[in-house]
Design a protein around this motif. Structure first.
Motif, short mmCIF file in Angstrom:
data_model
loop_
_atom_site.label_atom_id
_atom_site.label_comp_id
_atom_site.label_asym_id
_atom_site.label_seq_id
_atom_site.Cartn_x
_atom_site.Cartn_y
_atom_site.Cartn_z
N PRO A 156 0.80 -1.23 0.00
CA PRO A 156 0.00 0.00 0.00
C PRO A 156 0.84 1.28 0.00
CG PRO A 156 -0.02 -1.04 2.17
CD PRO A 156 0.61 -2.03 1.22
N LEU A 157 1.99 1.27 0.65
CA LEU A 157 2.84 2.47 0.63
C LEU A 157 3.29 2.78 -0.79
CD1 LEU A 157 4.54 4.73 1.85
CD2 LEU A 157 6.28 3.02 2.42
N THR A 158 3.77 1.77 -1.48
CA THR A 158 4.24 1.96 -2.85
C THR A 158 3.14 2.49 -3.76
OG1 THR A 158 5.93 0.25 -2.66
CG2 THR A 158 5.16 0.78 -4.88
N TRP A 159 1.97 1.86 -3.70
CA TRP A 159 0.87 2.28 -4.58
C TRP A 159 0.46 3.72 -4.30
CZ3 TRP A 159 0.12 -0.10 -8.84
CH2 TRP A 159 0.24 -1.49 -8.94
N GLN A 160 0.44 4.12 -3.03
CA GLN A 160 0.02 5.49 -2.71
C GLN A 160 1.07 6.52 -3.14
OE1 GLN A 160 -2.41 5.76 1.22
NE2 GLN A 160 -1.25 3.84 1.32
N ILE A 161 2.35 6.18 -3.03
CA ILE A 161 3.38 7.07 -3.54
C ILE A 161 3.21 7.24 -5.05
CG2 ILE A 161 5.86 7.31 -3.97
CD1 ILE A 161 5.09 7.97 -1.11
N GLN A 217 -13.68 -1.23 11.39
CA GLN A 217 -13.48 -0.56 10.12
C GLN A 217 -14.82 -0.23 9.48
OE1 GLN A 217 -10.67 -2.49 7.46
NE2 GLN A 217 -9.57 -3.39 9.19
N GLN A 218 -14.92 0.97 8.94
CA GLN A 218 -16.16 1.41 8.32
C GLN A 218 -15.87 2.05 6.98
OE1 GLN A 218 -17.93 4.01 11.26
NE2 GLN A 218 -18.92 2.32 12.31
N GLY A 219 -16.82 1.97 6.08
CA GLY A 219 -16.67 2.60 4.78
C GLY A 219 -16.44 1.58 3.69
N GLU A 220 -16.28 2.08 2.48
CA GLU A 220 -16.10 1.22 1.32
C GLU A 220 -14.65 0.75 1.24
OE1 GLU A 220 -16.77 1.39 -3.55
OE2 GLU A 220 -17.41 3.04 -2.26
N GLU A 221 -14.47 -0.55 1.02
CA GLU A 221 -13.13 -1.10 0.95
C GLU A 221 -12.60 -1.07 -0.48
OE1 GLU A 221 -13.39 -5.06 2.44
OE2 GLU A 221 -14.38 -5.84 0.66
N SER A 222 -11.27 -1.02 -0.57
CA SER A 222 -10.61 -1.11 -1.87
C SER A 222 -9.35 -1.95 -1.70
CB SER A 222 -10.26 0.28 -2.41
OG SER A 222 -9.36 0.96 -1.53
N PHE A 223 -8.83 -2.47 -2.81
CA PHE A 223 -7.71 -3.41 -2.75
C PHE A 223 -6.61 -3.03 -3.73
CE2 PHE A 223 -11.29 -5.74 -1.10
CZ PHE A 223 -10.76 -6.53 -0.08
N TYR A 224 -5.38 -3.13 -3.27
CA TYR A 224 -4.22 -2.98 -4.15
C TYR A 224 -3.74 -4.36 -4.57
CZ TYR A 224 -3.71 1.94 -2.79
OH TYR A 224 -3.90 3.28 -2.58
N PRO A 225 -3.37 -4.53 -5.85
CA PRO A 225 -2.87 -5.83 -6.31
C PRO A 225 -1.41 -6.03 -5.95
CG PRO A 225 -2.87 -4.27 -8.13
CD PRO A 225 -3.50 -3.55 -6.95
N ASP A 249 5.90 -4.06 -13.12
CA ASP A 249 5.46 -2.77 -12.59
C ASP A 249 6.61 -1.78 -12.47
OD1 ASP A 249 2.62 -3.20 -12.17
OD2 ASP A 249 3.23 -4.65 -10.64
N SER A 250 7.86 -2.24 -12.62
CA SER A 250 9.02 -1.35 -12.55
C SER A 250 9.49 -0.91 -13.94
CB SER A 250 10.18 -2.06 -11.82
OG SER A 250 9.86 -2.28 -10.46
N ARG A 251 8.70 -1.20 -14.93
CA ARG A 251 9.06 -0.82 -16.30
C ARG A 251 8.73 0.64 -16.55
NH1 ARG A 251 6.75 -3.86 -21.74
NH2 ARG A 251 7.91 -2.63 -23.29
N ILE A 252 9.70 1.37 -17.10
CA ILE A 252 9.47 2.77 -17.43
C ILE A 252 9.45 2.94 -18.95
CG2 ILE A 252 10.55 3.53 -15.28
CD1 ILE A 252 12.92 4.47 -16.93
#
Length: 215
Positions: free
Chosen positions: A84-89, A158-166, A172-175
């Protein structure tokens, strides 16, 4: 005072480099401290922390300890899943919530006991991001231990709508060689130069890019 405390981390997880220094400091909270890498080796006890752990832990294994805690870098139930840290960055975020919650059979679904927020300037590379996450992780664990066992009664569902990171893969490191470095800097920030460096393909060849700060 916790009679028996266990920390479970995957054998090759990055957080392992920080644990040998931190674990001895927990002696003020626990009588016996165990550090293991296989969920099947979980001893019976009071508290188990799952840090840098992607293993499936069954209800039978969870029952060996009174409380089983996970630290996750997202505002649960948003951002469940992997890295999750990586995806949010990569999303351009510089304020990252980190929570400590009770492990449950349903992934990332237990009540939240403690919460912190990490704040970044936008230029930190993976080593600095991990340093911050390790420090925040240990602060949350110690906050829980300081309040134990009473803190268990104040868990927030926990409350609210959930979401998922793959799960992230090497792809995913391809530029893109046709885009600017500035446009792709977030991806360069989160790449591990040794385990999954950024790369690009050009005219049938593959080239690796490693980024470090000049000191």
């Amino acid at each position: 005072m916790v009679t028996r405390l266990t920390v479970l981390s995957d054998p090759n997880n990055w957080i392992n480099q920080y644990l040998p220094v931190w674990l001895p400091s927990l002696k003020k909270y626990a009588g016996d401290i165990y550090w293991i890498h296989d969920a099947n080796d979980l001893p019976e006890g009071d508290v188990a922390f799952f840090l840098g752990c992607e293993q499936i832990v069954t209800s039978d294994l969870l029952s060996r300890n009174r409380n089983n805690l996970v630290v996750h870098a997202s505002d649960l139930p948003k951002g469940k899943g992997w890295s999750p840290l990586t995806w949010q960055i990569l999303e351009g975020k510089n304020e990252i919530p980190v929570v400590l919650f009770e492990a449950a059979e349903k992934v990332d679904a237990g009540p939240v006991y403690c919460r912190r927020t990490m704040r970044f300037g936008g230029l930190e590379l993976i080593g600095e991001l991990r340093n911050a996450l390790a420090r925040t992780t240990f602060e949350l664990c110690e906050e829980f231990l300081e309040g134990y066992p009473g803190i268990v009664h104040f868990g927030i569902r926990q409350q609210g709508e959930e979401s998922f990171y793959p799960r992230r893969t090497p792809a995913d490191s391809r530029i893109n060689p046709d885009r600017s470095l500035r446009e792709q800097f977030q991806l360069l920030r989160v790449a591990d130069n040794e385990r999954y460096p950024c790369y690009f393909e050009l005219d049938g060849e593959t080239f690796v890019i490693k980024v470090e700060k000049r000191r």
